[in-house]
Design an enzyme around this catalytic site. Structure first.
Site, PDB file in Angstrom:
ATOM      1  N   CYS A  91       0.802  -1.229   0.000  1.00 43.09           N
ATOM      2  CA  CYS A  91       0.000   0.000   0.000  1.00 43.09           C
ATOM      3  C   CYS A  91       0.832   1.276   0.000  1.00 43.09           C
ATOM      4  CB  CYS A  91      -0.936   0.026   1.207  1.00 43.09           C
ATOM      5  SG  CYS A  91      -2.146  -1.298   1.198  1.00 43.09           S
ATOM      6  N   HIS A 359      -9.041   3.521  -2.240  1.00 42.13           N
ATOM      7  CA  HIS A 359      -7.624   3.266  -1.994  1.00 42.13           C
ATOM      8  C   HIS A 359      -7.036   2.465  -3.162  1.00 42.13           C
ATOM      9  CE1 HIS A 359      -3.945   1.915  -0.236  1.00 42.13           C
ATOM     10  NE2 HIS A 359      -4.407   0.977   0.568  1.00 42.13           N
ATOM     11  N   CYS A 389      -0.254   2.442   6.693  1.00 43.38           N
ATOM     12  CA  CYS A 389       0.011   1.077   7.130  1.00 43.38           C
ATOM     13  C   CYS A 389       0.282   0.237   5.885  1.00 43.38           C
ATOM     14  CB  CYS A 389      -1.165   0.512   7.916  1.00 43.38           C
ATOM     15  SG  CYS A 389      -2.722   0.431   6.993  1.00 43.38           S
TER      16      CYS A 389
END
Length: 403
Positions: A91, A359, A389
């Site tokens: 991510c 996202h 994160c």
């Protein structure tokens, strides 16, 4: 050491990551090339203007496979003498691309880079590339692997966040995102996506649900309860790792977790000489970068220790930071960050976040850096921190300072 400055930050709108999403017919390559062209045009770049294009994308298979960064350069109007580097830090891939570019500039390896990332989650499914930590029994058992949603629920259980807390944060994310769009706060960064005829496909984040109510969220079933409690029983795996837990409180669902979307983002980074040569004014200095490994089971707590690390490395305190962007992968991630640093929500994700707008894995890190910069300018603030994160237990962070 040479300063690394941000000269421009751009992103596409985020489309729903499914067959009825507006960007579904657009490939990762085409979207990346569109954004590279926008950066080139917006800044008058010619020839070998940048040292490299560093591009993050997480699911590096099929049309997102190979070295997508180099393919995007060749598909764009950038000079073919510019190479490309594809990277994957899950991510944080988009942020890591920016940080890597900045640190190479600081070290004297080139005057400028374009860095960012892309993810077309509606075309290349998350997890379709496989992951050793999930599919290799030896590693999965050694690390007490559980899926990310279970990890988010473990954070809620461990640190005392209720479903009401998570839903309240989700509603506020929707409200803030809607207000930001109403106020045209993203206008400086948004690059509309056009078809081959020059007609607009998408010029606005389409995942948002501004009419969402607390009653709507209350009707949603916990998304990870069944996989936690029944088959394959990941709650029991977690409790082997954390024997003080008597249960896992499953509070997350589609309404308080990040949305699956398509999108791309790019940041133009260069030293002072690059700006002078191209007649560009720097908008911010990349003050510090950091990354860290964390517990792979609870997995999503990385924003806390990486923020502690970047503050220590930079000689700053939490009070020196005017605004924060903490990726809303799940509501508990942001709740834990604010709890750990006693940061008021009024300074965090001022324009909403991934719960409202989605996202796109490989792009989000670059998106939130650009959003942070725009908001620092809008509020006439100085210092901002962006953090995410990361799967498998990691965290990444970037501090930018307006100049």
């Amino acid at each position: 050491m040479t300063d690394a400055f941000i000269y421009d930050a751009a992103r596409t709108p985020r489309g729903k990551g499914r067959p009825d999403g507006s960007l579904h017919e657009v490939t990762s390559l085409a979207l990346s090339a569109r954004l590279l062209n926008a950066v080139k045009e917006r800044n008058g770049l010619k020839g070998h203007a940048v040292e490299d294009v560093i591009w993050g994308n997480v699911t590096q298979v099929k049309e997102q496979g190979g070295c997508l960064a180099r393919s995007a350069v060749l598909a764009s109007d950038l000079d073919q003498s510019i190479p490309g580097l594809s990277i994957n830090r899950f991510c944080a891939s988009g942020m890591e691309a920016v940080n890597l570019a900045a640190n190479q500039i600081k070290g004297g390896a080139g005057q400028a880079y374009i860095a960012g990332g892309v993810e077309m989650m509606g075309r290349v499914a998350m997890g379709s590339d496989g992951a050793a930590i999930a599919v290799d029994p030896g590693l999965a058992m050694r690390t007490y692997f559980v899926p990310q949603g279970i990890s988010a629920d473990i954070i809620a259980t461990e640190y005392g966040f209720s479903r009401a807390d998570a839903d309240a944060l989700a509603l506020e994310s929707q409200r803030r995102a809607a207000q930001a769009w109403a106020d045209n706060r993203f206008a400086k960064s948004i690059v509309p996506v056009l078809d081959q005829n020059g007609l607009t496909i998408l010029d606005r984040d389409e995942y948002m649900r501004p009419g969402t109510t607390a009653e709507d969220l209350a009707k949603l079933k916990p998304a990870f309860k069944e996989m936690g409690e029944l088959m394959p029983g990941f709650d029991k795996v977690a409790m082997l790792k954390y024997p003080h837990l008597t249960h896992v409180d499953h509070i997350h669902h589609a309404g308080n977790s990040s949305g699956i979307v398509d999108g791309a983002a790019a940041v133009l980074i260069g030293n002072a000489e690059f700006g002078q040569a191209h007649g560009l004014k720097p908008r911010a200095r990349i003050r510090a970068t950091a990354k860290i490994g964390t517990d792979p089971t609870i997995m999503l707590t990385g924003p806390v220790p990486v923020t502690e690390k970047i503050l220590k490395d930079s000689g700053l305190s939490i009070g020196d930071i005017d605004l924060f962007e903490v990726n809303e992968a799940f509501a508990s991630v942001v709740l834990r960050f604010m709890q750990a640093f006693d940061v008021d929500h009024s300074k965090v994700n001022v324009n909403g976040g991934a719960i409202a707008m989605g996202h796109p894995l490989g792009a989000t890190g670059a998106i939130i850096i650009g959003t942070l910069l725009d908001e620092l300018e809008r509020q006439d603030k100085t210092m901002g921190l962006a953090t995410l994160c990361i799967a498998s237990g990691m965290g990444a962070a970037t501090i930018i300072e307006r100049v």
